[in-house]
Enzyme design. Structure first.
Site, mmCIF file in Angstrom:
data_model
loop_
_atom_site.group_PDB
_atom_site.id
_atom_site.type_symbol
_atom_site.label_atom_id
_atom_site.label_comp_id
_atom_site.label_asym_id
_atom_site.label_seq_id
_atom_site.Cartn_x
_atom_site.Cartn_y
_atom_site.Cartn_z
ATOM 1 N N SER A 60 0.796 -1.238 0.000
ATOM 2 C CA SER A 60 0.000 0.000 0.000
ATOM 3 C C SER A 60 0.824 1.282 0.000
ATOM 4 O O SER A 60 0.236 2.373 -0.058
ATOM 5 C CB SER A 60 -0.951 0.008 1.197
ATOM 6 O OG SER A 60 -2.047 -0.853 0.954
ATOM 7 N N LYS A 63 0.027 3.808 -2.656
ATOM 8 C CA LYS A 63 -1.017 4.838 -2.537
ATOM 9 C C LYS A 63 -0.430 6.233 -2.331
ATOM 10 O O LYS A 63 -1.109 7.233 -2.594
ATOM 11 C CB LYS A 63 -1.968 4.469 -1.402
ATOM 12 C CG LYS A 63 -2.807 3.237 -1.748
ATOM 13 C CD LYS A 63 -3.490 2.635 -0.543
ATOM 14 C CE LYS A 63 -4.266 1.382 -0.981
ATOM 15 N NZ LYS A 63 -4.659 0.536 0.149
ATOM 16 N N SER A 115 -6.412 3.252 4.156
ATOM 17 C CA SER A 115 -5.838 2.389 3.113
ATOM 18 C C SER A 115 -6.911 1.712 2.272
ATOM 19 O O SER A 115 -6.778 0.548 1.867
ATOM 20 C CB SER A 115 -4.908 1.333 3.734
ATOM 21 O OG SER A 115 -3.917 0.945 2.824
#
Length: 388
Positions: A60, A63, A115
């Protein structure tokens, strides 16, 4: 006696290594994470690296890149209609409903703070119309605007794909670039926010344990976590102490507890050994007779002790530590000094005037000479006439 002297020599050598040149090397942290980098957030100087150029799976932390891409290519006030594709996403979500109207800023917040993979996908479709178009434009943005060299992303969220990879160094570059944007800074440093969605009404809490205070570290200014089975634990964190701003990227740690320990080790090392300074646009530097200047305001990272600035003949300013190792280098612009202007004198007009006067005077002399000659001839003629 000989054995005693050898013993004393070894003892003195060890004391030298402990207190002298070996100190900085011993201060360098030992990490359990497989890859890591510590950078000055403002100057970009690399202060520590471990396998920082090895390609790995970011999970993640992807991101972070999606967030700055969205912020710079669209308007955060855009209202987005959520599509059916969000229903099929795996992993962490903010439980978006198809047809729901959500602002782009709220989606970026949901993607970064909680997230949310569904929020990341909705952002990608809004920005470029399809995941295929997003992937192409996303990678072009990262390469051309930020200058990554070993990154290729195939989605906006970081769910595993063998063709979705980056390096600790590239992630550091991406985060440093993003931290120049105030909207990103605000979202990256958000500990919690109220989420009022059609199907989910809750308080979102950052997953980053240092940012939200579960692991106390008051210098932390922002953070993002990541995890998939193939990448293990990943972590991105920023911190500052009033003397320097730091960016830490950690990749592939087996345990969450250890990746936070590694992050703290990096920050402690950075704060203890470095500080940030700035040279202003136009500031001048010399190498012998060669002169250079800063073409812009530039942040420099310098060792806390015994820093030296060295300018070579090509105009490269290097920041060196006490062992002559380069901490950072920046290019300066050659300063070409203008030659003093030679003022034109008024002699030429004077010469011209003198020349004209001489010409006129010469003409007058010739006329007078001619007149005298004529008069002499007449006088001679008259005398001859009389003598007859």
């Amino acid at each position: 006696m000989r054995k005693y002297l050898i013993f004393v020599f070894i003892l003195l050598l060890n004391m030298y290594l402990i207190t002298g040149e070996g100190k900085a090397e011993e201060d360098a942290p030992e990490l359990t994470s497989e890859a890591a980098i510590l950078m000055d957030t403002q100057s970009g100087a690399i202060l520590y690296g471990k396998n920082e150029e090895i390609q790995m799976y970011p999970a993640s932390l992807t991101k972070i890149a999606t967030a700055i891409y969205a912020i710079e290519t669209a308007n955060l006030t855009d209202q987005i209609t959520i599509g059916e594709e969000v229903l099929d996403i795996d992993g962490t979500r903010v439980y978006l409903n198809p047809g729901e109207q959500v602002s782009l800023k709220k989606l970026v917040q949901g993607m970064m703070i909680n997230s949310g993979n569904d929020a990341a996908l909705a952002i990608a479709i809004h920005l470029d119309g399809s995941l295929e178009n997003f992937t192409r434009n996303f990678n072009e943005f990262l390469e051309e605007k930020i200058g990554v060299k070993a990154t290729h992303f195939v989605n906006p969220h970081g769910l595993f794909d063998e063709n979705h990879y980056t390096t600790a160094k590239d992630l550091g570059l991406i985060l440093n670039y993003a931290m120049k944007n105030e909207d990103f800074q605000e979202i990256f440093g958000t500990k919690q926010m109220e989420w009022d969605g059609e199907s989910w009404d809750t308080t979102l809490l950052s997953h980053h344990r240092m940012l939200k205070g579960e692991i106390p570290y008051e210098e932390v200014t922002g953070g993002k976590t990541g995890f998939v089975d193939q990448s293990k634990q990943t972590l991105a964190t920023t911190a500052e102490n009033g003397q320097i701003k730091l960016t830490a990227i950690l990749l592939k740690s087996e345990f969450k507890r250890r990746i936070y320990q590694d992050t703290i080790k990096l920050f402690e090392y950075g704060f203890a050994n470095f500080h940030s300074t700035q040279i202003m646009k136009g500031e001048k530097f010399e190498n012998g007779k060669l002169k250079f200047k800063a073409d812009d305001d530039i942040y420099l990272t310098e060792p806390v002790e015994q820093a030296e600035r060295v300018v070579d003949s090509d105009g490269v300013l290097r920041i060196e530590n006490d062992r002559g190792e380069t901490i950072q280098s920046v290019e300066l612009k050659a300063l070409i000094e203008k030659k003093p202007e030679v003022k034109k004198t008024t002699q030429e007009p004077e010469q011209s005037s003198i020349l004209s006067f001489n010409t006129i005077l010469g003409a007058i002399v010739l006329i007078i000479g001619a007149a005298v000659l004529v008069m002499n001839r007449r006088q001679k003629k008259n005398r001859r006439a009389r003598s007859r």
